[in-house]
Design a protein around this motif. Sequence first.
Motif, short mmCIF file in Angstrom:
data_model
loop_
_atom_site.label_atom_id
_atom_site.label_comp_id
_atom_site.label_asym_id
_atom_site.label_seq_id
_atom_site.Cartn_x
_atom_site.Cartn_y
_atom_site.Cartn_z
N ALA A 62 -1.04 18.52 -7.87
CA ALA A 62 -1.85 18.18 -8.96
C ALA A 62 -1.75 18.94 -10.25
O ALA A 62 -1.66 18.84 -11.25
N ALA A 63 -1.36 20.39 -10.00
CA ALA A 63 -1.15 21.27 -11.18
C ALA A 63 0.15 20.87 -11.61
O ALA A 63 0.18 20.86 -12.93
N ASP A 64 1.27 20.32 -10.87
CA ASP A 64 2.25 20.00 -11.51
C ASP A 64 2.26 18.72 -12.39
O ASP A 64 2.71 18.55 -13.44
N PHE A 65 1.48 17.76 -11.84
CA PHE A 65 0.98 16.66 -12.50
C PHE A 65 0.27 16.98 -13.82
O PHE A 65 0.78 16.54 -14.83
N ARG A 124 11.92 15.26 -26.88
CA ARG A 124 12.60 15.32 -26.01
C ARG A 124 11.61 15.82 -24.68
O ARG A 124 11.86 15.42 -23.77
N GLN A 125 10.77 16.75 -24.88
CA GLN A 125 10.01 17.34 -23.79
C GLN A 125 8.92 16.11 -23.28
O GLN A 125 8.94 16.15 -22.27
N ALA A 126 8.79 15.56 -24.16
CA ALA A 126 7.66 14.16 -23.94
C ALA A 126 8.56 13.31 -22.97
O ALA A 126 7.78 12.52 -22.03
N ARG A 127 9.77 12.86 -23.20
CA ARG A 127 10.45 12.12 -22.67
C ARG A 127 10.56 12.65 -21.12
O ARG A 127 10.62 11.93 -19.98
N GLN A 128 11.11 13.87 -21.07
CA GLN A 128 11.31 14.57 -19.78
C GLN A 128 10.07 14.32 -18.88
O GLN A 128 9.91 14.39 -17.77
N ASN A 185 0.20 17.59 -19.90
CA ASN A 185 -0.01 18.74 -21.01
C ASN A 185 1.58 18.76 -21.71
O ASN A 185 1.42 18.92 -23.13
N THR A 186 2.58 18.77 -21.10
CA THR A 186 3.83 18.75 -22.00
C THR A 186 3.95 17.56 -22.50
O THR A 186 4.51 17.49 -23.74
#
Length: 117
Positions: free
Chosen positions: A76-79, A92-96, A84-85
Motif C-alpha cells: 500500500a505504501a509503494d502504491f 518522465r517520472q509520471a510515465r514511470q 504521488n509521483t
Amino acid sequence: MTTSAAEQPLIPQPPATVTALRQAISQIAPASLPAFTRELDQAADQSRQGSDLAPLRRFITQWAVYVHIQRQPGLAADFRRWENTAEAGDARQARQAAAEIGRLLDEAHTAVGLSTR
C-alpha cells in the motif's frame, strides 16, 4: 529469517463478495466505506438498467484488488508513493509511475484470481 510487520498482511484476503469486502474495508480502510457504498449503489443501478451483471463484476474486481493492496502495508505504501509521483513528478517520472502502478494492479488482479482490467 523474520519478516517485518510491513510485509505481513493485516488480514487474510477475503472472498470476492460484497459482504466480505465491506467487512475487510471496515477493518483496514474504514475511510473508504462511503466510496465503497456509493460505487456499489452505482454498479447495482447500472446492472438493473442494463440487465447486465458486468457493472457488479467490475465493482467486485476493483474492490477485491483494492483490499489486496491495502491489506499489505508495504505494498500500500509503494502504491501511494507511485500515485504521488504520478501527480507531482515531471513527464518522465509520471510515465514511470504509471507503468509501476499498472504493474502493481496487474499483480493484484492475478493474486485475487479475478479477470484483468
